[in-house]
Design a protein around this motif. Structure first.
Motif, short mmCIF file in Angstrom:
data_model
loop_
_atom_site.label_atom_id
_atom_site.label_comp_id
_atom_site.label_asym_id
_atom_site.label_seq_id
_atom_site.Cartn_x
_atom_site.Cartn_y
_atom_site.Cartn_z
N ALA A 30 2.01 1.92 -3.23
CA ALA A 30 1.29 2.87 -4.85
C ALA A 30 0.98 4.00 -4.88
O ALA A 30 0.69 4.98 -5.04
N TRP A 31 1.96 4.64 -2.96
CA TRP A 31 0.93 5.74 -2.61
C TRP A 31 2.44 6.71 -3.32
O TRP A 31 2.60 8.16 -2.26
N LEU A 32 3.74 5.93 -3.11
CA LEU A 32 4.60 6.46 -2.69
C LEU A 32 5.82 6.43 -4.27
O LEU A 32 5.41 5.65 -4.77
N THR A 48 3.66 8.14 -8.70
CA THR A 48 3.22 7.18 -8.39
C THR A 48 2.90 5.78 -8.14
O THR A 48 2.81 5.85 -9.85
N LEU A 63 0.72 4.19 -7.22
CA LEU A 63 -0.96 4.04 -8.28
C LEU A 63 -0.98 4.43 -9.78
O LEU A 63 -1.55 3.80 -10.20
N ASP A 64 -0.15 5.47 -9.86
CA ASP A 64 -0.56 5.89 -10.53
C ASP A 64 -0.09 5.12 -12.14
O ASP A 64 -0.26 5.01 -13.71
N GLY A 108 8.97 4.57 -3.53
CA GLY A 108 7.81 3.25 -3.26
C GLY A 108 8.75 1.45 -4.09
O GLY A 108 8.30 0.93 -4.15
N ALA A 149 1.14 -1.31 -0.30
CA ALA A 149 -0.02 0.17 0.28
C ALA A 149 0.79 1.28 0.06
O ALA A 149 0.36 2.45 -0.87
N ALA A 150 1.47 1.18 0.75
CA ALA A 150 3.12 2.30 0.03
C ALA A 150 3.20 2.71 -0.73
O ALA A 150 3.69 3.34 -1.13
#
Length: 213
Positions: free
Chosen positions: A80-82, A91, A93-94, A177, A77-78
């Motif tokens: 995905a946001w870093l 990030t 997620l992008d 990330g 999860a970290a």
């Protein structure tokens, strides 16, 4: 005077001391384990040794392995946001959103762009969380879940290695990330090995004689 004769042979005051089941220390079931016993089928083998009558598996959770896999999910999860690259705000997620779009154009496009790597980390993290929850459920053993977790963790490790190769081996150019993704692989491997290498617990069935060996 009558001389009292002494017997040099020591007397074992604890008949249960040193008892073993198939070479493992015998653990008589407690009150909490009474409902978590599964009789060992006739002719079954435990640790490669034929089981004796009157034995049962103790269904138990693998807390350590489950926590390690859940921590791998947190690291995912970290990730995905870093950011995945130094000096950029893109990030994980992008990159996963881009990977979904590239996957619609075919696997070749997904591999050419290298977007399969963040996609593999995201999917692997989710699978490890599910497997971690399974490890927390009482069961005879968790080796199947451990093997699956090992395969997933190796896939995540391959994605991290591929990202490093795409960066020309320059680890300094990788963002936090990617390092969180590496933590996913490491924690996943530890949790998988813990589940795979933990032998089933065997004990005597209540009200049945203990098979001492």
């Amino acid at each position: 005077m009558t001389e009292r004769r002494q017997d040099p042979t020591p007397v074992d005051t604890d008949p249960g001391a040193g008892a073993s089941v198939l070479g493992f220390p015998a653990e008589p079931p407690g009150d909490d384990d009474a409902g978590d016993l599964e009789p060992v089928p006739d002719g079954a083998e435990v640790a490669g040794v034929a089981a004796r009558p009157g034995l049962a598996y103790v269904r138990h959770p693998d807390v350590a392995g489950g926590v390690l896999l859940l921590l791998a999910g947190v690291a995912g999860a970290a990730s995905a946001w870093l950011p995945w690259e130094q000096g950029r705000e893109t990030t994980g997620l992008d990159l996963v959103v881009r990977a979904v779009g590239a996957a619609r154009e075919g696997a070749a496009e997904l591999g050419r762009t290298g977007l399969w790597q963040p996609g593999a980390v995201a999917a692997g993290s989710a699978v490890l969380v599910v497997l971690g929850l399974l490890l927390l459920r009482p069961a005879r053993g968790h080796r199947v879940s451990g093997v699956l977790a090992l395969a997933v963790a190796l896939g995540v490790a391959a994605a991290v290695a591929g990202r490093l190769v795409d960066a020309g081996g320059d680890a300094a150019s990788l963002g936090p990330g990617v390092w969180c993704a590496a933590a996913v692989a490491g924690l996943g491997l530890l949790g998988a090995l813990k589940a795979m290498l933990t032998a089933p617990r065997v004990t005597a069935v209540p009200d049945a004689p203990l098979a001492v060996g």
